[in-house]
Write an enzyme that holds these catalytic residues in place. Structure first.
Site, PDB file in Angstrom:
ATOM      1  CB  SER A 167     -85.746  35.757 -11.829  1.00 39.87           C
ATOM      2  OG  SER A 167     -85.745  37.259 -11.340  1.00 39.87           O
ATOM      3  CB  SER A 203     -88.241  38.915 -14.150  1.00 42.51           C
ATOM      4  OG  SER A 203     -87.593  37.963 -13.328  1.00 42.51           O
ATOM      5  CE  LYS A 229     -89.282  34.965 -14.052  1.00 39.37           C
ATOM      6  NZ  LYS A 229     -88.228  35.317 -14.654  1.00 39.37           N
ATOM      7  CB  THR A 230     -85.035  34.280 -17.841  1.00 42.17           C
ATOM      8  OG1 THR A 230     -86.062  35.388 -17.337  1.00 42.17           O
ATOM      9  CG2 THR A 230     -85.291  33.816 -19.319  1.00 42.17           C
ATOM     10  N   GLY A 231     -83.563  33.548 -15.118  1.00 42.02           N
ATOM     11  CA  GLY A 231     -82.928  34.029 -13.959  1.00 42.02           C
ATOM     12  C   GLY A 231     -81.650  34.532 -14.149  1.00 42.02           C
ATOM     13  CB  ALA A 232     -79.713  37.268 -14.883  1.00 38.60           C
ATOM     14  CB  SER A 291     -90.284  38.854  -5.712  1.00 43.85           C
ATOM     15  OG  SER A 291     -90.367  38.425  -6.916  1.00 43.85           O
TER      16      SER A 291
END
Length: 270
Positions: free
Chosen positions: A52, A103, A200-203, A108
């Site tokens: 993300s 998110s 911004k995070t992302g996993a 998206s």
């Protein structure tokens, strides 16, 4: 306020208690001008899925192409066919600000088909955004749905900070308005040392040879920039789990940076 403080303390406690179950792949901090690496830990040149964190680049593309208009337009309703594993926050009408805050994957997926594979590839190439590969999973024709989620699009931590540096300096081939509107929807917080941090995070989870996900080895990203007293730094932090447990890798990636940022940069920025 008291309830929020208690909740934050519990989150930090959980993240710290499980930190030994993960390894830091890379922590990299660079000055805004992309001239000097201020701090580097680990290997920062290997590419993995952006997950993300790609929403920052996608927001730039969406605003520049006129698909996104401002922080609250377009506001799109949730439909039953949309992914909702993000919980109740994903089951609501979503605008660009909510998209970034929560998110929201399905939002998206409303932007990427309007851009199309060719334009996404062109933008990412111009941004030097990793390998700029939007083909998606092998032989699945699903690049517009998931190229950035454990699939074809890959980026390294060093490429993340180079991209962010160019964005902040308005050095990307998009309009100034597109950059300003993207910056406006990124959440920020302040450290005890006075740094204002946007990020911004992302996993995501690696794919096994069978195509299934390896939930014991989740990646957690937190990327962004920090400002204090006229100094701007960009950073990327990437960790990977070594076993499966309750604390999200993305949550721990964010908390560890926010909790340790002052100490992290204290030696290079007095």
């Amino acid at each position: 306020m008291k309830k929020q403080s208690v909740a934050l303390a519990l989150v930090i406690s959980l993240c710290v208690s499980t930190q030994g179950a993960a390894r830091t792949i890379c922590t990299i901090v660079m000055d805004e001008a992309a001239v000097e690496i201020m701090h580097q830990t680990g290997v920062c040149d290997n590419r993995v899925t952006p997950a993300s964190t790609f929403k920052i680049a996608l927001a730039l593309m969406g605003y520049d192409a006129g698909i996104l208009q401002d922080s609250h337009r377009p506001a799109l309703p949730f439909r039953e066919s949309y992914p909702d594993w993000g919980g109740d926050s994903w089951r609501k009408t979503t605008d660009p600000e909510r998209w970034m805050r929560y998110s929201v994957v399905w939002y998206s997926r409303q932007i990427t088909p309007l851009l199309g594979t060719s334009l996404l590839t062109q933008y990412a190439t111009d941004f030097d955004y990793g390998n700029a590969d939007f083909n998606g999973d092998f032989a699945q024709s699903n690049g517009l749905e998931r190229a950035w989620m454990s699939s074809s699009l890959q980026i390294s931590p060093r490429e993340q900070v180079n991209f962010l540096s160019r964005m902040i300096r308005n050095d990307l081939p998009v309009s100034v308005e597109a950059t300003d509107r993207t910056l406006a929807i990124i959440e920020s917080t302040e450290t005890s040392g006075g740094w204002r941090i946007w990020g911004k995070t992302g996993a995501a989870y690696p794919r096994r040879d069978t195509g299934s996900f390896d939930y014991t080895s989740g990646w957690g990203w937190f990327v962004g920039w920090a400002k204090r007293d006229g100094t701007t730094l960009v950073f990327a932090h990437l960790l990977q789990d070594e076993r499966r447990h309750g604390a999200s890798p993305v949550l721990r990636a964010k908390v560890t940076i926010l909790a340790g940022f002052d100490d992290l940069v204290s030696e290079v920025v007095p």
